[in-house]
Design a protein around this motif. Structure first.
Motif, PDB file in Angstrom:
ATOM      1  N   LYS A 169       0.853  -1.270  -0.002  1.00 38.76           N
ATOM      2  CA  LYS A 169      -0.096   0.167  -0.060  1.00 38.76           C
ATOM      3  C   LYS A 169       0.764   1.264  -0.102  1.00 38.76           C
ATOM      4  N   LEU A 170       1.858   1.210   0.885  1.00 36.52           N
ATOM      5  CA  LEU A 170       2.952   2.329   0.829  1.00 36.52           C
ATOM      6  C   LEU A 170       3.345   2.653  -0.517  1.00 36.52           C
ATOM      7  N   GLU A 171       3.885   1.407  -1.203  1.00 37.19           N
ATOM      8  CA  GLU A 171       4.717   1.577  -2.538  1.00 37.19           C
ATOM      9  C   GLU A 171       3.657   2.145  -3.448  1.00 37.19           C
ATOM     10  N   ALA A 172       2.404   1.860  -3.504  1.00 39.52           N
ATOM     11  CA  ALA A 172       1.235   2.079  -4.294  1.00 39.52           C
ATOM     12  C   ALA A 172       0.944   3.554  -4.362  1.00 39.52           C
ATOM     13  N   SER A 173       1.246   4.268  -3.143  1.00 39.01           N
ATOM     14  CA  SER A 173       0.856   5.747  -2.855  1.00 39.01           C
ATOM     15  C   SER A 173       1.998   6.545  -3.071  1.00 39.01           C
ATOM     16  N   GLY A 174       3.163   5.723  -3.606  1.00 38.90           N
ATOM     17  CA  GLY A 174       4.350   6.637  -4.193  1.00 38.90           C
ATOM     18  C   GLY A 174       5.321   6.739  -2.835  1.00 38.90           C
ATOM     19  N   ARG A 175       5.226   6.032  -1.785  1.00 36.97           N
ATOM     20  CA  ARG A 175       6.203   6.300  -0.606  1.00 36.97           C
ATOM     21  C   ARG A 175       7.005   4.952  -0.706  1.00 36.97           C
ATOM     22  N   ASN A 176       8.263   5.231  -0.007  1.00 35.36           N
ATOM     23  CA  ASN A 176       9.480   4.205   0.250  1.00 35.36           C
ATOM     24  C   ASN A 176       8.896   3.516   1.175  1.00 35.36           C
ATOM     25  N   PRO A 177       8.574   2.009   1.289  1.00 36.36           N
ATOM     26  CA  PRO A 177       8.083   1.426   2.215  1.00 36.36           C
ATOM     27  C   PRO A 177       9.347   1.272   3.380  1.00 36.36           C
ATOM     28  N   LEU A 178      10.325   1.374   3.102  1.00 43.71           N
ATOM     29  CA  LEU A 178      11.270   1.590   4.307  1.00 43.71           C
ATOM     30  C   LEU A 178      11.319   2.872   5.080  1.00 43.71           C
TER      31      LEU A 178
END
Length: 530
Positions: A169-178
């Motif tokens: 979900k984080l990646e789909a929103s354009g955020r770095n999951p880490l």
């Protein structure tokens, strides 16, 4: 260029005006800290001290309340206490306390805001503490202490499925999951006319010094990492001489219960708070400012068990803490009361007992000051659960002696609270064999088939116990009738009691005894609302 100078002048004017336009009403607080009962003992009194802080000399730093995090459950917990923190921020701001928002790594998002510029425009201090710009992983007061939890895995307590779904979900929103944080969460208001935004130890020190701030409250996440270690965190502020405290109920840890000491996430937080109170700084709770009760996570359903230890014969000041960590760390919140080293009849901090849901007593022939004995009696009379082990049957009575001046005995304690009848014990060389009295006699023993075992200490003579007591275990030595060694009792005040005459040091080496004591505690507190 003219516009820059005007903005710069306005920012400086705002900083100057803040120190002159504060609310004058002082903030009363109770600072909780812990001190060793005696040097090197490793056991601690938990004490409270009243303090009054001037709002104009106080700052609240909100640490890393980011809009996202790589740990899904950490996000849920921060989101849960954010509304309470928002109320706190608003209340202390209105009182005149300086609010510093410190969403580390995210200040670029606020580059053009007045709150960020206000922080940048603070007058450079002439007394920057050493390494004020650096993380602080340890201070001299704690360098010999054992850190209470293992956070080497990063502390993420998500299930694999939760973590994978959240990362997606984080990646789909354009955020770095880490490292998905971009700013502070919107639930915490930033007042652009008053507040400051900075993640720099140097900048924050400039603000504190320019405004004459002596007192600092830290809140936010995560207690065991950022709140303790950031350049503006608890350790650095304590080293620099500020009166710094942790807001202990508006914070959270990064701790995974799959790591040592294998306790619940919330107990992990409690252990870190204990560490802070012992080695870093005092703590406070939000109810001291907002009223009501301290904040509690909805999934934290642990009953609060107070344990009162005051005996030297069986070393329960050593065995009970180990038992509590291993057997109660998942299901209970535990606090402790120990006697003074120079006066075995006085238990510092005992007034905090009223906060607990249940009480476990391991005390031997101590006569308390009247006001302290009244605390114990009020607790019992309130109908709360009471558990006793070994010498608790003669906890507050003397044998053929008068109490010291100013102290009071309670010889009826055994009969009143446990339905017991302790009169003596058989010889120490006679080790009783322990067996179930009746496998179907009580729900406490339901599904439990303990192996017969030999107790580590002498057999107490307690017959006859109250007729309404339900005996769970009996003990037998050669040449003498069996004696009850564990039973439950419904008190006249409505409260539940569980007592066992076991509790010798060697008994704690027996899995059957540890299971018995855990079951007794569970039974006693089963109907406690928490």
């Amino acid at each position: 260029m003219t516009r820059f100078f005007i903005l710069h002048f306005v920012s400086l004017l705002s900083i100057a005006s803040l120190s002159n336009c504060r609310g004058a009403e002082a903030i009363p607080l109770r600072l909780r800290h812990q001190v060793e009962t005696q040097s090197g003992s490793g056991i601690y009194h938990r004490l409270e001290k009243d303090a009054t802080w001037s709002p104009s000399e106080t700052a609240l730093i909100v640490c890393d309340m980011w809009d996202a995090h790589h740990c899904y459950r950490a996000v849920q917990r921060a989101t849960e206490f954010a509304p309470r923190l928002e109320r706190l921020v608003g209340k202390v701001r209105d009182a005149g306390v300086t609010i510093i928002h410190a969403p580390s790594g995210c200040t670029a998002a606020y580059e053009d805001t007045r709150a960020r510029k206000r922080a940048l425009d603070a007058k450079p201090a002439s007394d920057h503490p050493p390494k004020i710009a650096d993380w602080c992983t340890e201070i001299s007061a704690s360098e010999m202490a054992v850190y209470p939890i293992d956070q080497s895995d990063g502390g993420e307590d998500d299930s694999p499925q939760e973590h994978a779904a959240w990362a997606k979900k984080l990646e789909a929103s354009g955020r770095n999951p880490l490292s998905p944080w971009m700013k502070q969460m919107d639930a915490i208001t930033i007042d652009q006319s008053k507040d400051f935004i900075s993640d720099s130890g140097t900048e924050i020190w400039n603000i504190l010094q320019e405004l004459g701030i002596k007192n600092v409250i830290l809140t936010g996440v995560h207690t065991n990492m950022c709140v303790l270690g950031r350049p503006f965190g608890l350790r650095r502020m304590a080293m620099a001489g500020k009166n710094v405290v942790l807001m202990r109920d508006l914070t959270d840890t990064m701790y995974n219960p799959a790591a040592k000491p294998y306790v619940s996430h919330f107990t992990g937080t409690d252990l870190i708070v204990d560490h802070i109170e012992r080695h870093v700084c005092p703590t406070i709770s939000s109810d001291q400012i907002l009223g009501g009760k301290p904040f509690r996570f909805r999934n934290d359903r642990r009953p609060h068990l107070a344990i009162m230890v005051g005996e030297a014969e069986y070393r329960t000041s050593e065995t009970l803490p180990r038992f509590a960590l291993e057997m109660l760390g998942t299901d209970y919140r535990v606090s402790w009361f120990f006697p003074r080293a120079d006066d075995k009849n006085r238990f510092p901090g005992l007034d905090q007992m009223s906060e607990a849901d249940a009480l476990l007593i391991s005390v031997r022939r101590r006569t308390l000051p009247a006001d302290q004995l009244e605390i114990v009696q009020r607790f019992v009379q309130s109908g709360k659960p009471v558990v006793g082990i070994r010498t608790a049957s003669h906890a507050f009575s003397l044998r053929g002696q008068q109490p010291p001046e100013g102290c009071v005995s309670w010889p009826e304690f055994d009969a009143t609270v446990f339905g017991g009848n302790y009169t003596n014990h058989y010889g120490n060389d006679l080790k009783p064999a322990i067996e179930l009295a009746n496998a179907d006699a009580h729900p406490l023993a339901s599904g439990w088939k303990p192996k017969p075992f030999q107790a580590g200490g002498s057999l107490y003579v307690v017959s006859p116990v109250a007729k309404t007591a339900a005996v769970i275990l009996n003990g037998k030595v050669d040449g003498h009738p069996a004696e009850p060694v564990a039973w439950t009792y419904q008190r006249s005040d409505g409260g539940r009691s569980f007592y066992t005459s076991l509790g010798h040091t060697k008994d704690f080496e027996q899995p059957e005894f540890n299971e018995l004591l855990k079951r007794g505690i569970d039974w006693a507190v089963r109907e406690v609302a928490h």
